[in-house]
Design a protein around this motif. Structure first.
Motif, PDB file in Angstrom:
ATOM      1  N   GLN A 193      16.084  -6.398  14.510  1.00 45.35           N
ATOM      2  CA  GLN A 193      16.382  -5.320  13.563  1.00 45.35           C
ATOM      3  C   GLN A 193      15.241  -5.250  12.544  1.00 45.35           C
ATOM      4  OE1 GLN A 193      18.951  -8.007  13.717  1.00 45.35           O
ATOM      5  NE2 GLN A 193      19.571  -7.058  15.637  1.00 45.35           N
ATOM      6  N   PRO A 194      14.222  -4.428  12.832  1.00 45.46           N
ATOM      7  CA  PRO A 194      13.005  -4.408  11.994  1.00 45.46           C
ATOM      8  C   PRO A 194      13.256  -4.061  10.521  1.00 45.46           C
ATOM      9  CG  PRO A 194      12.602  -3.312  14.089  1.00 45.46           C
ATOM     10  CD  PRO A 194      14.075  -3.565  14.013  1.00 45.46           C
ATOM     11  N   ILE A 195      14.348  -3.365  10.223  1.00 46.67           N
ATOM     12  CA  ILE A 195      14.604  -2.985   8.825  1.00 46.67           C
ATOM     13  C   ILE A 195      14.783  -4.232   7.960  1.00 46.67           C
ATOM     14  CG2 ILE A 195      16.341  -1.867   7.326  1.00 46.67           C
ATOM     15  CD1 ILE A 195      16.497   0.337   9.524  1.00 46.67           C
ATOM     16  N   LYS A 196      15.335  -5.297   8.550  1.00 43.49           N
ATOM     17  CA  LYS A 196      15.502  -6.563   7.812  1.00 43.49           C
ATOM     18  C   LYS A 196      14.164  -7.111   7.327  1.00 43.49           C
ATOM     19  CE  LYS A 196      17.700  -9.279  10.774  1.00 43.49           C
ATOM     20  NZ  LYS A 196      18.728  -9.917  11.622  1.00 43.49           N
ATOM     21  N   PHE A 197      13.077  -6.754   8.040  1.00 46.08           N
ATOM     22  CA  PHE A 197      11.752  -7.286   7.711  1.00 46.08           C
ATOM     23  C   PHE A 197      10.914  -6.276   6.932  1.00 46.08           C
ATOM     24  CE2 PHE A 197      13.233  -9.401  11.540  1.00 46.08           C
ATOM     25  CZ  PHE A 197      13.073 -10.730  11.198  1.00 46.08           C
ATOM     26  N   GLY A 198      11.499  -5.137   6.573  1.00 46.12           N
ATOM     27  CA  GLY A 198      10.771  -4.190   5.731  1.00 46.12           C
ATOM     28  C   GLY A 198      10.399  -2.871   6.382  1.00 46.12           C
ATOM     29  N   GLY A 256      16.898   5.064   9.762  1.00 39.60           N
ATOM     30  CA  GLY A 256      16.202   4.547   8.578  1.00 39.60           C
ATOM     31  C   GLY A 256      16.903   4.960   7.304  1.00 39.60           C
ATOM     32  N   SER A 257      16.091   5.161   6.244  1.00 39.68           N
ATOM     33  CA  SER A 257      16.667   5.461   4.930  1.00 39.68           C
ATOM     34  C   SER A 257      17.121   6.926   4.862  1.00 39.68           C
ATOM     35  CB  SER A 257      15.632   5.189   3.836  1.00 39.68           C
ATOM     36  OG  SER A 257      14.503   6.013   4.057  1.00 39.68           O
ATOM     37  N   LEU A 258      18.083   7.180   3.980  1.00 40.89           N
ATOM     38  CA  LEU A 258      18.683   8.518   3.870  1.00 40.89           C
ATOM     39  C   LEU A 258      17.654   9.623   3.647  1.00 40.89           C
ATOM     40  CD1 LEU A 258      21.907   8.003   1.705  1.00 40.89           C
ATOM     41  CD2 LEU A 258      21.773   8.844   4.069  1.00 40.89           C
ATOM     42  N   ASP A 259      16.724   9.392   2.703  1.00 42.04           N
ATOM     43  CA  ASP A 259      15.797  10.482   2.353  1.00 42.04           C
ATOM     44  C   ASP A 259      14.826  10.797   3.487  1.00 42.04           C
ATOM     45  OD1 ASP A 259      14.820   7.955   1.845  1.00 42.04           O
ATOM     46  OD2 ASP A 259      13.439   8.614   0.277  1.00 42.04           O
ATOM     47  N   LEU A 260      14.263   9.758   4.132  1.00 42.40           N
ATOM     48  CA  LEU A 260      13.338  10.016   5.243  1.00 42.40           C
ATOM     49  C   LEU A 260      14.083  10.666   6.410  1.00 42.40           C
ATOM     50  CD1 LEU A 260      11.216   6.714   5.268  1.00 42.40           C
ATOM     51  CD2 LEU A 260      10.488   8.982   4.477  1.00 42.40           C
ATOM     52  N   TYR A 270       0.817  -1.222   0.000  1.00 33.71           N
ATOM     53  CA  TYR A 270       0.000   0.000   0.000  1.00 33.71           C
ATOM     54  C   TYR A 270       0.851   1.274   0.000  1.00 33.71           C
ATOM     55  CZ  TYR A 270      -3.974  -3.037   0.854  1.00 33.71           C
ATOM     56  OH  TYR A 270      -4.939  -4.017   0.741  1.00 33.71           O
ATOM     57  N   ASN A 271       2.158   1.097  -0.173  1.00 32.87           N
ATOM     58  CA  ASN A 271       3.061   2.250  -0.253  1.00 32.87           C
ATOM     59  C   ASN A 271       2.997   3.131   1.004  1.00 32.87           C
ATOM     60  OD1 ASN A 271       4.992   3.764  -1.509  1.00 32.87           O
ATOM     61  ND2 ASN A 271       3.532   5.057  -2.611  1.00 32.87           N
ATOM     62  N   LEU A 272       3.073   2.478   2.170  1.00 33.87           N
ATOM     63  CA  LEU A 272       3.056   3.200   3.441  1.00 33.87           C
ATOM     64  C   LEU A 272       4.462   3.218   4.030  1.00 33.87           C
ATOM     65  CD1 LEU A 272      -0.054   1.440   5.058  1.00 33.87           C
ATOM     66  CD2 LEU A 272      -0.025   3.447   3.546  1.00 33.87           C
ATOM     67  N   ILE A 273       4.710   4.196   4.891  1.00 32.02           N
ATOM     68  CA  ILE A 273       5.978   4.233   5.625  1.00 32.02           C
ATOM     69  C   ILE A 273       5.784   3.400   6.893  1.00 32.02           C
ATOM     70  CG2 ILE A 273       7.650   5.714   6.804  1.00 32.02           C
ATOM     71  CD1 ILE A 273       6.580   8.047   5.034  1.00 32.02           C
ATOM     72  N   LEU A 274       6.533   2.300   7.010  1.00 33.88           N
ATOM     73  CA  LEU A 274       6.401   1.440   8.200  1.00 33.88           C
ATOM     74  C   LEU A 274       7.395   1.904   9.270  1.00 33.88           C
ATOM     75  CD1 LEU A 274       5.320  -0.993   9.759  1.00 33.88           C
ATOM     76  CD2 LEU A 274       6.986  -2.428   8.549  1.00 33.88           C
ATOM     77  N   ASP A 276      10.725   0.949   7.421  1.00 29.84           N
ATOM     78  CA  ASP A 276      11.418   2.097   6.822  1.00 29.84           C
ATOM     79  C   ASP A 276      12.155   2.892   7.886  1.00 29.84           C
ATOM     80  OD1 ASP A 276      10.395   1.988   3.977  1.00 29.84           O
ATOM     81  OD2 ASP A 276       8.530   1.925   5.121  1.00 29.84           O
ATOM     82  N   LEU A 277      11.548   2.983   9.071  1.00 29.39           N
ATOM     83  CA  LEU A 277      12.153   3.750  10.165  1.00 29.39           C
ATOM     84  C   LEU A 277      12.019   2.957  11.464  1.00 29.39           C
ATOM     85  CD1 LEU A 277      10.608   7.247   9.352  1.00 29.39           C
ATOM     86  CD2 LEU A 277      13.038   6.659   9.121  1.00 29.39           C
ATOM     87  N   VAL A 278      13.033   3.070  12.299  1.00 28.35           N
ATOM     88  CA  VAL A 278      13.015   2.417  13.608  1.00 28.35           C
ATOM     89  C   VAL A 278      13.293   3.485  14.660  1.00 28.35           C
ATOM     90  CG1 VAL A 278      14.158   0.723  15.081  1.00 28.35           C
ATOM     91  CG2 VAL A 278      13.778   0.211  12.662  1.00 28.35           C
ATOM     92  N   ILE A 279      12.449   3.485  15.707  1.00 26.96           N
ATOM     93  CA  ILE A 279      12.588   4.494  16.763  1.00 26.96           C
ATOM     94  C   ILE A 279      12.949   3.798  18.073  1.00 26.96           C
ATOM     95  CG2 ILE A 279      11.361   6.277  18.085  1.00 26.96           C
ATOM     96  CD1 ILE A 279       9.646   6.828  15.674  1.00 26.96           C
ATOM     97  N   HIS A 280      13.808   4.454  18.859  1.00 28.16           N
ATOM     98  CA  HIS A 280      14.128   3.960  20.201  1.00 28.16           C
ATOM     99  C   HIS A 280      13.975   5.061  21.228  1.00 28.16           C
ATOM    100  CE1 HIS A 280      15.792   0.009  19.371  1.00 28.16           C
ATOM    101  NE2 HIS A 280      16.310   0.515  18.272  1.00 28.16           N
ATOM    102  N   SER A 281      13.394   4.694  22.381  1.00 31.33           N
ATOM    103  CA  SER A 281      13.602   5.493  23.579  1.00 31.33           C
ATOM    104  C   SER A 281      14.904   4.967  24.163  1.00 31.33           C
ATOM    105  CB  SER A 281      12.458   5.281  24.566  1.00 31.33           C
ATOM    106  OG  SER A 281      12.869   5.777  25.829  1.00 31.33           O
ATOM    107  N   ALA A 282      15.973   5.765  24.049  1.00 34.59           N
ATOM    108  CA  ALA A 282      17.284   5.332  24.564  1.00 34.59           C
ATOM    109  C   ALA A 282      17.321   5.366  26.082  1.00 34.59           C
ATOM    110  CB  ALA A 282      18.382   6.217  23.979  1.00 34.59           C
ATOM    111  N   THR A 283      16.288   5.993  26.660  1.00 36.13           N
ATOM    112  CA  THR A 283      16.126   6.079  28.109  1.00 36.13           C
ATOM    113  C   THR A 283      16.071   4.691  28.758  1.00 36.13           C
ATOM    114  OG1 THR A 283      14.681   7.931  27.560  1.00 36.13           O
ATOM    115  CG2 THR A 283      14.654   7.189  29.850  1.00 36.13           C
TER     116      THR A 283
END
Ligand code: PLP
Length: 389
Positions: free
Chosen positions: A190-195, A220-224, A173-177, A197-204
């Protein structure tokens, strides 16, 4: 040559100063100087990559971001003052008024508030799917849907979402995951391996791992990431160099710490599962977890959070907390000190009972964040508290 995860957590390509320090020094400086007018012009024109001002970049934040980027298998990243700063900054940078989000219903409390209270101010609506019904996602997608969002394992119910399935839907559906990978850490999943686009962490949480500082990061990817970087740079939720220095040092011990967290968490979960005063225990790597096979497919170990239900409902849950002698009562998690929370009377008390049950929270449910104390001491404290119920 591509290094293993443990090595990526320790070594980066940072330049050394004239002192040839081995450990990264702390760069407590708000700004940086330029060689001459041309250097200054070219730097502001982004013709060269260099530090200008610590709201934009700083050697310490860059080192921290680089480690998370490399462990996650991403192209680039941006750091933020907190995990919520990263989540808000990522959404605000990418969404336009009128866009739509599809999200798992079980998300971190403040993320849910962002979806229900703040994003609607810009006419951005969110539709939710239950974690046990991911096949409902396709029906929620509209022409203006832009982002698919989830956490796995979820908080506090430690449910597992199928990352590969989410990746397929996002692609179709051309969504940003976007995946909040806080509970798993970049070491276990490592969620990027499964598709993703961006991974967020609370480093806290586990990235600091010692309950000292707040921090957040999106990779994530360079452009995003470039879009998110420009938003962050202009809106000011910058990670302090001091916190970044702490977090980057903490990354070096993340794999060793998380190995111990997981080993103790699994043993504690197995112990609780056989306890007569407990109804059920949920831990991703327990065979009884409904998504055990899926957890094993996408995570290398089960993480540090164990959820369980005490017999006797809300009163038993509260009494249990009151009789603990060593484990801390705190809302934090991913600390070297084990922490116990009772979601129904604290973090999720404002939700109705049916809303709570929708995200897997029952009255007697307890969330245990396993720390680095000796397993016997953790078990003894749980045991004596359960004995008094
Ligand atoms: C704590 C947490 C956050 C928010 O992070 P802060 O650093 O407290 O702002 C977001 N997502 C999850 C899953 C968390 O546990």
């Amino acid at each position: 040559m591509s290094h293993k995860l443990e090595t990526r957590a320790v070594r980066t390509q940072m330049d050394r100063s004239q002192y040839l320090e081995h450990s990264t020094p702390l760069h407590l400086t708000s700004s940086f100087v330029f060689e001459d007018a041309e250097d200054m012009r070219a730097s502001f024109a982004e013709e060269k990559q260099r530090n200008i001002y610590s709201r934009f970049t700083n050697p310490n934040t860059s080192e921290f971001v680089q480690k998370v980027t490399e462990m996650e298998g991403a192209e680039d990243g941006v750091s933020f003052a907190t995990g919520m700063g990263a989540i808000y900054g990522t959404f605000a940078a990418l969404l336009n008024a009128g866009d739509h989000i599809v999200s798992a219903r079980s998300v971190f409390g403040s993320t849910h508030t962002l979806f229900t209270k703040y994003l609607p101010k810009w006419n951005i609506e969110t539709s939710y799917f239950k974690v046990e019904e991911p096949e409902a996602i396709a029906d929620l997608i509209k022409p203006n849907t832009k982002i698919l969002y989830a956490e796995t394992p979820t908080n506090p119910g430690v449910d597992i979402l199928d990352l590969q399935y989410l990746g397929h839907i996002a692609k179709e559906y051309n969504l940003i995951l976007i995946i909040d990978n806080c509970f798993a850490t970049p070491y276990l999943q490592q969620p990027i391996k499964f598709g993703a686009d961006l991974v967020i962490h609370s480093a806290t949480k586990l990235i600091d791992g010692q309950g000292r500082v707040l921090g957040g990061v999106t990779v994530g990817s360079l452009d995003l990431i470039h879009e998110i970087y420009l938003f962050a740079r202009n809106t000011g939720s910058a990670l302090s160099p001091f916190n970044a220095w702490i977090l980057s040092k903490s990354m070096e011990t993340l794999p060793v710490r998380v190995d111990r967290h997981c080993q103790t968490a699994l043993e504690t979960a197995e112990y609780l599962e056989n306890h007569p005063k407990i109804n059920w225990v949920k831990y991703p790597f327990l065979k009884s977890h409904p998504q055990f096979e899926l957890a094993k497919k996408q995570m290398s170990q089960g993480g540090s959070i164990v959820a369980f239900e005490i017999k006797g409902g809300i009163d038993a849950g509260r009494n249990f907390l009151n009789t603990l002698e060593m484990l801390s009562l705190s809302s934090n998690l991913g600390d070297s000190r084990s922490i116990v929370t009772h979601p129904a009377s604290t973090t999720h008390s404002k939700l109705s009972e049916s809303d709570r049950s929708e995200v897997g929270i029952t009255d007697g449910m307890v969330r245990l964040s396993i720390g680095l104390e000796h397993i016997e001491d953790i078990k003894n404290d749980l045991n004596q508290a359960l004995a008094k119920l």
